[in-house]
Motif scaffolding. Structure first.
Motif, PDB file in Angstrom:
ATOM      1  N   THR A 147      18.729 -22.724 -14.575  1.00 54.96           N
ATOM      2  CA  THR A 147      17.682 -21.787 -14.178  1.00 54.96           C
ATOM      3  C   THR A 147      18.143 -20.899 -13.033  1.00 54.96           C
ATOM      4  N   VAL A 148      18.764 -21.493 -12.030  1.00 56.68           N
ATOM      5  CA  VAL A 148      19.207 -20.738 -10.861  1.00 56.68           C
ATOM      6  C   VAL A 148      20.286 -19.730 -11.259  1.00 56.68           C
ATOM      7  N   VAL A 149      21.233 -20.137 -12.087  1.00 57.37           N
ATOM      8  CA  VAL A 149      22.302 -19.241 -12.523  1.00 57.37           C
ATOM      9  C   VAL A 149      21.728 -18.104 -13.361  1.00 57.37           C
ATOM     10  N   ARG A 150      20.824 -18.422 -14.278  1.00 58.31           N
ATOM     11  CA  ARG A 150      20.209 -17.388 -15.124  1.00 58.31           C
ATOM     12  C   ARG A 150      19.492 -16.351 -14.258  1.00 58.31           C
ATOM     13  N   GLU A 151      18.720 -16.812 -13.263  1.00 54.53           N
ATOM     14  CA  GLU A 151      18.010 -15.887 -12.376  1.00 54.53           C
ATOM     15  C   GLU A 151      18.993 -15.050 -11.558  1.00 54.53           C
ATOM     16  N   TYR A 152      20.071 -15.676 -11.094  1.00 56.42           N
ATOM     17  CA  TYR A 152      21.069 -14.961 -10.299  1.00 56.42           C
ATOM     18  C   TYR A 152      21.712 -13.852 -11.132  1.00 56.42           C
ATOM     19  N   VAL A 153      22.130 -14.186 -12.333  1.00 61.50           N
ATOM     20  CA  VAL A 153      22.801 -13.218 -13.204  1.00 61.50           C
ATOM     21  C   VAL A 153      21.875 -12.066 -13.564  1.00 61.50           C
ATOM     22  N   HIS A 154      20.605 -12.382 -13.850  1.00 65.19           N
ATOM     23  CA  HIS A 154      19.657 -11.331 -14.229  1.00 65.19           C
ATOM     24  C   HIS A 154      19.279 -10.445 -13.032  1.00 65.19           C
ATOM     25  N   SER A 155      19.351 -10.989 -11.824  1.00 64.89           N
ATOM     26  CA  SER A 155      19.014 -10.179 -10.649  1.00 64.89           C
ATOM     27  C   SER A 155      20.223  -9.423 -10.097  1.00 64.89           C
ATOM     28  N   HIS A 156      21.415  -9.767 -10.522  1.00 64.95           N
ATOM     29  CA  HIS A 156      22.648  -9.088 -10.103  1.00 64.95           C
ATOM     30  C   HIS A 156      23.294  -8.452 -11.335  1.00 64.95           C
ATOM     31  N   LYS A 157      22.670  -7.414 -11.812  1.00 68.00           N
ATOM     32  CA  LYS A 157      23.096  -6.740 -13.043  1.00 68.00           C
ATOM     33  C   LYS A 157      24.493  -6.143 -12.894  1.00 68.00           C
ATOM     34  N   LEU A 158      25.265  -6.242 -13.960  1.00 70.18           N
ATOM     35  CA  LEU A 158      26.595  -5.646 -14.021  1.00 70.18           C
ATOM     36  C   LEU A 158      26.656  -4.702 -15.215  1.00 70.18           C
ATOM     37  N   ALA A 159      27.555  -3.751 -15.143  1.00 73.32           N
ATOM     38  CA  ALA A 159      27.793  -2.887 -16.302  1.00 73.32           C
ATOM     39  C   ALA A 159      28.470  -3.715 -17.385  1.00 73.32           C
ATOM     40  N   SER A 160      28.096  -3.462 -18.629  1.00 77.26           N
ATOM     41  CA  SER A 160      28.652  -4.186 -19.762  1.00 77.26           C
ATOM     42  C   SER A 160      30.071  -3.707 -20.068  1.00 77.26           C
ATOM     43  N   THR A 183      31.786 -13.637  -8.829  1.00 78.99           N
ATOM     44  CA  THR A 183      31.363 -14.919  -8.282  1.00 78.99           C
ATOM     45  C   THR A 183      29.854 -15.074  -8.382  1.00 78.99           C
ATOM     46  N   ILE A 184      29.425 -16.287  -8.681  1.00 76.62           N
ATOM     47  CA  ILE A 184      28.001 -16.614  -8.700  1.00 76.62           C
ATOM     48  C   ILE A 184      27.713 -17.347  -7.399  1.00 76.62           C
ATOM     49  N   ASP A 185      26.816 -16.817  -6.610  1.00 79.86           N
ATOM     50  CA  ASP A 185      26.493 -17.410  -5.315  1.00 79.86           C
ATOM     51  C   ASP A 185      25.459 -18.513  -5.487  1.00 79.86           C
ATOM     52  N   TYR A 197      32.087 -21.660 -11.974  1.00 81.61           N
ATOM     53  CA  TYR A 197      32.255 -20.597 -12.957  1.00 81.61           C
ATOM     54  C   TYR A 197      31.940 -19.227 -12.373  1.00 81.61           C
ATOM     55  N   LYS A 198      32.497 -18.212 -13.000  1.00 82.62           N
ATOM     56  CA  LYS A 198      32.200 -16.834 -12.644  1.00 82.62           C
ATOM     57  C   LYS A 198      31.484 -16.215 -13.829  1.00 82.62           C
ATOM     58  N   TYR A 199      31.035 -14.970 -13.673  1.00 85.45           N
ATOM     59  CA  TYR A 199      30.335 -14.347 -14.788  1.00 85.45           C
ATOM     60  C   TYR A 199      30.720 -12.888 -14.935  1.00 85.45           C
ATOM     61  N   THR A 200      30.414 -12.377 -16.105  1.00 91.43           N
ATOM     62  CA  THR A 200      30.585 -10.963 -16.410  1.00 91.43           C
ATOM     63  C   THR A 200      29.643 -10.650 -17.562  1.00 91.43           C
ATOM     64  N   VAL A 201      29.577  -9.384 -17.927  1.00 95.00           N
ATOM     65  CA  VAL A 201      28.740  -8.972 -19.054  1.00 95.00           C
ATOM     66  C   VAL A 201      29.653  -8.322 -20.089  1.00 95.00           C
ATOM     67  N   VAL A 202      29.620  -8.870 -21.295  1.00 90.49           N
ATOM     68  CA  VAL A 202      30.448  -8.364 -22.392  1.00 90.49           C
ATOM     69  C   VAL A 202      29.516  -8.016 -23.546  1.00 90.49           C
ATOM     70  N   GLY A 203      29.544  -6.753 -23.954  1.00 91.10           N
ATOM     71  CA  GLY A 203      28.705  -6.335 -25.074  1.00 91.10           C
ATOM     72  C   GLY A 203      27.236  -6.647 -24.863  1.00 91.10           C
ATOM     73  N   ASP A 204      26.754  -6.439 -23.647  1.00 90.38           N
ATOM     74  CA  ASP A 204      25.362  -6.685 -23.267  1.00 90.38           C
ATOM     75  C   ASP A 204      24.978  -8.161 -23.250  1.00 90.38           C
ATOM     76  N   HIS A 205      25.952  -9.061 -23.221  1.00 90.79           N
ATOM     77  CA  HIS A 205      25.690 -10.491 -23.107  1.00 90.79           C
ATOM     78  C   HIS A 205      26.321 -11.000 -21.814  1.00 90.79           C
ATOM     79  N   ALA A 206      25.517 -11.592 -20.943  1.00 90.84           N
ATOM     80  CA  ALA A 206      26.059 -12.209 -19.738  1.00 90.84           C
ATOM     81  C   ALA A 206      26.731 -13.513 -20.148  1.00 90.84           C
ATOM     82  N   VAL A 207      27.936 -13.736 -19.636  1.00 88.67           N
ATOM     83  CA  VAL A 207      28.681 -14.937 -19.998  1.00 88.67           C
ATOM     84  C   VAL A 207      29.230 -15.628 -18.758  1.00 88.67           C
ATOM     85  N   LEU A 208      29.238 -16.964 -18.799  1.00 91.27           N
ATOM     86  CA  LEU A 208      29.899 -17.755 -17.774  1.00 91.27           C
ATOM     87  C   LEU A 208      31.336 -17.961 -18.217  1.00 91.27           C
ATOM     88  N   VAL A 209      32.256 -17.838 -17.257  1.00 89.94           N
ATOM     89  CA  VAL A 209      33.677 -17.905 -17.574  1.00 89.94           C
ATOM     90  C   VAL A 209      34.361 -18.878 -16.619  1.00 89.94           C
TER      91      VAL A 209
END
Length: 102
Positions: free
Chosen positions: A35-48, A70-72, A78-90
């Protein structure tokens, strides 16, 4: 012929058991972290990022040209990015996608 079938069946059962054991050991994030990671990623938008010729899925290795962020969130390596409009953990060590965030 019967011996061959029994040996093949035994091998398949062993292989299935090993696969199940690995699947049980793989825990990406604890439920409370999800839940915390999902909220973090959605509140810290990145370009796809668009990756031509790469089918995105768990286990997909991302090229070095894709910037990982980095996910704070405590205890999340894990780190994250957005690929093809999908946020992914890497996994930053292997650059492989470990989870697609909905």
């Amino acid at each position: 012929m019967k011996k061959y079938l029994v040996a093949t069946a035994a091998g398949l059962v062993m292989a299935a058991g090993i696969g199940a054991a690995f699947a049980e050991d793989v825990v990406i994030l604890k439920p409370e972290q999800q839940t915390v990671v999902r909220e973090y990623v959605h509140s810290h938008k990145l370009a796809s990022v668009s990756l031509l010729g790469i089918e995105l899925g768990v286990g997909t290795a991302l090229p070095d040209t894709v910037e990982l962020h980095t996910i704070d969130v405590p205890d999340v390596k894990y780190k994250y990015t957005v690929v093809g409009d999908h946020a992914v953990l890497v996994d930053p060590d292997t650059r492989k996608v470990v989870q697609i965030i909905e």
